[in-house]
Design a protein around this motif. Structure first.
Motif, PDB file in Angstrom:
ATOM      1  N   MET A   1      49.997  32.764  36.301  1.00  0.00           N
ATOM      2  CA  MET A   1      50.672  32.906  37.595  1.00  0.00           C
ATOM      3  C   MET A   1      49.705  32.492  38.712  1.00  0.00           C
ATOM      4  N   ASN A   2      50.152  31.616  39.609  1.00  0.00           N
ATOM      5  CA  ASN A   2      49.237  31.248  40.685  1.00  0.00           C
ATOM      6  C   ASN A   2      49.360  32.226  41.874  1.00  0.00           C
ATOM      7  N   ALA A   3      48.471  32.026  42.877  1.00  0.00           N
ATOM      8  CA  ALA A   3      48.383  32.993  43.984  1.00  0.00           C
ATOM      9  C   ALA A   3      49.709  33.115  44.727  1.00  0.00           C
ATOM     10  N   SER A   4      50.365  31.982  44.925  1.00  0.00           N
ATOM     11  CA  SER A   4      51.590  32.072  45.724  1.00  0.00           C
ATOM     12  C   SER A   4      52.712  32.774  44.935  1.00  0.00           C
ATOM     13  N   GLU A   5      52.736  32.594  43.614  1.00  0.00           N
ATOM     14  CA  GLU A   5      53.724  33.325  42.796  1.00  0.00           C
ATOM     15  C   GLU A   5      53.436  34.834  42.817  1.00  0.00           C
ATOM     16  N   ILE A   6      52.146  35.166  42.750  1.00  0.00           N
ATOM     17  CA  ILE A   6      51.767  36.598  42.798  1.00  0.00           C
ATOM     18  C   ILE A   6      52.195  37.201  44.131  1.00  0.00           C
ATOM     19  N   ALA A   7      51.895  36.470  45.216  1.00  0.00           N
ATOM     20  CA  ALA A   7      52.235  36.986  46.553  1.00  0.00           C
ATOM     21  C   ALA A   7      53.741  37.140  46.693  1.00  0.00           C
ATOM     22  N   THR A   8      54.498  36.187  46.186  1.00  0.00           N
ATOM     23  CA  THR A   8      55.961  36.258  46.280  1.00  0.00           C
ATOM     24  C   THR A   8      56.477  37.481  45.535  1.00  0.00           C
ATOM     25  N   GLU A   9      55.950  37.716  44.337  1.00  0.00           N
ATOM     26  CA  GLU A   9      56.374  38.883  43.552  1.00  0.00           C
ATOM     27  C   GLU A   9      56.072  40.181  44.326  1.00  0.00           C
ATOM     28  N   LEU A  10      54.839  40.281  44.848  1.00  0.00           N
ATOM     29  CA  LEU A  10      54.449  41.516  45.550  1.00  0.00           C
ATOM     30  C   LEU A  10      55.309  41.728  46.801  1.00  0.00           C
ATOM     31  N   ARG A  11      55.652  40.643  47.477  1.00  0.00           N
ATOM     32  CA  ARG A  11      56.470  40.787  48.700  1.00  0.00           C
ATOM     33  C   ARG A  11      57.852  41.344  48.375  1.00  0.00           C
ATOM     34  N   HIS A  12      58.367  41.008  47.200  1.00  0.00           N
ATOM     35  CA  HIS A  12      59.688  41.525  46.809  1.00  0.00           C
ATOM     36  C   HIS A  12      59.701  43.043  46.733  1.00  0.00           C
ATOM     37  N   TRP A  13      58.553  43.629  46.450  1.00  0.00           N
ATOM     38  CA  TRP A  13      58.505  45.083  46.253  1.00  0.00           C
ATOM     39  C   TRP A  13      58.489  45.858  47.575  1.00  0.00           C
ATOM     40  N   ASP A  14      58.221  45.146  48.665  1.00  0.00           N
ATOM     41  CA  ASP A  14      58.188  45.794  49.977  1.00  0.00           C
ATOM     42  C   ASP A  14      57.210  46.980  49.991  1.00  0.00           C
ATOM     43  N   ILE A  15      55.982  46.685  49.633  1.00  0.00           N
ATOM     44  CA  ILE A  15      54.995  47.763  49.481  1.00  0.00           C
ATOM     45  C   ILE A  15      53.911  47.726  50.574  1.00  0.00           C
ATOM     46  N   GLY A  16      54.071  46.839  51.546  1.00  0.00           N
ATOM     47  CA  GLY A  16      53.058  46.708  52.589  1.00  0.00           C
ATOM     48  C   GLY A  16      52.702  45.243  52.756  1.00  0.00           C
ATOM     49  N   PRO A  17      51.845  44.938  53.744  1.00  0.00           N
ATOM     50  CA  PRO A  17      51.514  43.539  54.023  1.00  0.00           C
ATOM     51  C   PRO A  17      50.877  42.828  52.824  1.00  0.00           C
ATOM     52  N   VAL A  18      51.320  41.596  52.576  1.00  0.00           N
ATOM     53  CA  VAL A  18      50.750  40.765  51.510  1.00  0.00           C
ATOM     54  C   VAL A  18      50.353  39.440  52.163  1.00  0.00           C
ATOM     55  N   LEU A  19      49.070  39.116  52.134  1.00  0.00           N
ATOM     56  CA  LEU A  19      48.588  37.896  52.789  1.00  0.00           C
ATOM     57  C   LEU A  19      47.989  36.959  51.752  1.00  0.00           C
ATOM     58  N   GLU A  20      48.142  35.668  51.995  1.00  0.00           N
ATOM     59  CA  GLU A  20      47.528  34.688  51.083  1.00  0.00           C
ATOM     60  C   GLU A  20      46.351  34.055  51.787  1.00  0.00           C
ATOM     61  N   ASN A  21      45.318  33.718  51.000  1.00  0.00           N
ATOM     62  CA  ASN A  21      44.153  33.027  51.546  1.00  0.00           C
ATOM     63  C   ASN A  21      43.559  33.769  52.741  1.00  0.00           C
ATOM     64  N   GLU A  22      43.451  35.067  52.624  1.00  0.00           N
ATOM     65  CA  GLU A  22      43.028  35.914  53.753  1.00  0.00           C
ATOM     66  C   GLU A  22      41.494  35.986  53.813  1.00  0.00           C
ATOM     67  N   PRO A  23      40.876  35.556  54.931  1.00  0.00           N
ATOM     68  CA  PRO A  23      39.409  35.615  55.026  1.00  0.00           C
ATOM     69  C   PRO A  23      38.920  37.063  54.910  1.00  0.00           C
ATOM     70  N   LEU A  24      38.034  37.324  53.972  1.00  0.00           N
ATOM     71  CA  LEU A  24      37.544  38.704  53.813  1.00  0.00           C
ATOM     72  C   LEU A  24      36.531  39.062  54.898  1.00  0.00           C
ATOM     73  N   SER A  25      36.055  38.052  55.630  1.00  0.00           N
ATOM     74  CA  SER A  25      35.172  38.344  56.773  1.00  0.00           C
ATOM     75  C   SER A  25      35.899  39.251  57.767  1.00  0.00           C
TER      76      SER A  25
END
Ligand SMILES: Cc1cc2nc3c(=O)[nH]c(=O)nc-3n(C[C@H](O)[C@H](O)[C@H](O)COP(=O)(O)OP(=O)(O)OC[C@H]3O[C@@H](n4cnc5c(N)ncnc54)[C@H](O)[C@@H]3O)c2cc1C
Length: 327
Positions: A1-25
């Motif tokens: 599963m790639n990052a965008s598929e993972i993010a899409t799955e997590l967003r379906h659950w409505d569990i809080g903000p899900v960001l892709e490519n988020e700078p950890l700085s």
């Protein structure tokens, strides 16, 4: 599963903000770190556990981040689901001489809560930034006390197993180390035993500790606390100061003129700059004293050139060993 598929799955659950490519700085006190492929802030303990179970089942790499005050995140970032505890695990319960708190609670908040309940034993934590979860993993401590002195039980999530309760002995607390680092447990909640005390005396102690920190540490500059552990019975700060390292810098990473065991980010420092400075310090201290400094800050993510991000690789990856000439 790639990052965008993972993010899409997590967003379906409505569990809080899900960001892709988020700078950890944006999520570390060093203000350093490349992007997380997926960054999620679950709203509740249930949401957090649902995510943990799911990534575990699908063998998706993940990393749990508290307040990011003890980490140095690779400039290459982290190809993983980074799960922040900053919105979940925020409960605090006081029962007689016991405090039960979620691992996402800030240590400073916990110390103040103990004071309000006239409980002593947590004053040392008032000026340690970060969450209870991070403090358990690191066995955080200051002013002659540390987490192992007060922790009674910890509720954790274990990969491949689920939720279980550990005793303080199971947690294997040592100086800035615990079994969390080996067993990859995720802390959910801890109960701590304190003692009834005098509210004024507790507050006095807390004020004293906060003043001390303001006087002796680079408060206000981006940093991750002590970079190296103290090599018992000496102090890393004393050794580093004695080799004249205060003010040494690589790019915007500077050895703090206030406290030599702190490296501060004066603006655009990269993890690589901090690492180069750490290698230099470590080499010079070894040349002078034959003492090997061990890092307290945790390196997160791959090493240079995508190698495995272990300190062994990081130290020696570019020939930055302990033999002269130092970098
Ligand atoms: C200015 C400053 C002063 C400091 N002074 C001190 C001090 O006096 N004493 C001291 O001990 N430390 C000190 N520190 C270091 C740091 O504050 C502590 O280690 C703190 O406990 C880290 O908590 P955190 O939430 O920021 O953890 P993070 O930095 O987010 O994470 C640290 C490690 O813990 C893991 N982790 C975090 N939460 C969980 C969880 N719920 N379950 C499992 N793993 C988890 C992470 O994966 C990571 O490996 C200082 C830092 C700064 C910036």
């Amino acid at each position: 599963m790639n990052a965008s598929e993972i993010a899409t799955e997590l967003r379906h659950w409505d569990i809080g903000p899900v960001l892709e490519n988020e700078p950890l700085s944006r999520h570390t006190s060093f203000r350093i770190g490349g992007p997380a492929s997926v960054y999620v802030q679950p709203n509740s303990q249930e949401d957090l556990i649902q995510i943990l179970n799911w990534v575990d089942q699908h063998e998706i790499p993940f990393f749990v981040l508290g307040q990011g005050t003890n980490v140095l995140v690779s400039d290459l970032g982290l190809d993983a689901v980074v799960i922040s505890t900053s919105r979940a695990l925020r409960h605090i319960l006081v029962d007689q001489e016991r405090i039960v708190a979620g691992a996402g609670v800030l240590l400073t908040k916990l110390a103040h809560k103990a004071h309000q309940a006239a409980l002593q034993g947590l004053e040392f934590a008032v000026s340690i930034p970060g969450t209870l979860g991070g403090a358990l993993v690191m066995n955080a401590g200051a002013h002659g006390s540390e987490m192992r002195n007060i922790v009674e039980q910890i509720r954790v999530w274990e990969p491949g197993y689920g939720i279980k309760t550990l005793s303080a002995t199971d947690a294997g607390f040592e100086y800035r180390r615990s079994q969390f680092m080996v067993r990859h447990w995720i802390a959910l909640e801890a109960s701590m035993t304190l003692k009834h005390g005098d509210m004024h005396a507790i507050l006095d102690n807390m004020r004293h500790f906060m003043d001390y920190r303001k006087r002796t540490q680079p408060v206000g500059d981006a940093n991750a606390g002590s970079v190296f552990k103290n090599p018992h019975p000496d102090y890393a700060g004393r050794l580093i100061e004695s080799i004249g390292a205060k003010g040494w810098h690589v790019g915007d990473a500077v050895v703090s003129p206030v406290h030599a065991n702190f490296i501060v980010n004066r603006g655009k420092a990269k993890a690589r700059d901090v690492l180069t400075l750490m290698r230099r310090i470590r080499c010079h201290v070894f040349q002078r004293y034959h003492i090997v400094l061990r890092p307290e800050v945790r390196w997160i993510g791959p090493g240079e050139g995508g190698t495995e991000g272990t300190w062994e690789n990081l130290w020696y990856g570019e020939g930055g060993g302990l033999q002269e000439p130092c970098e």
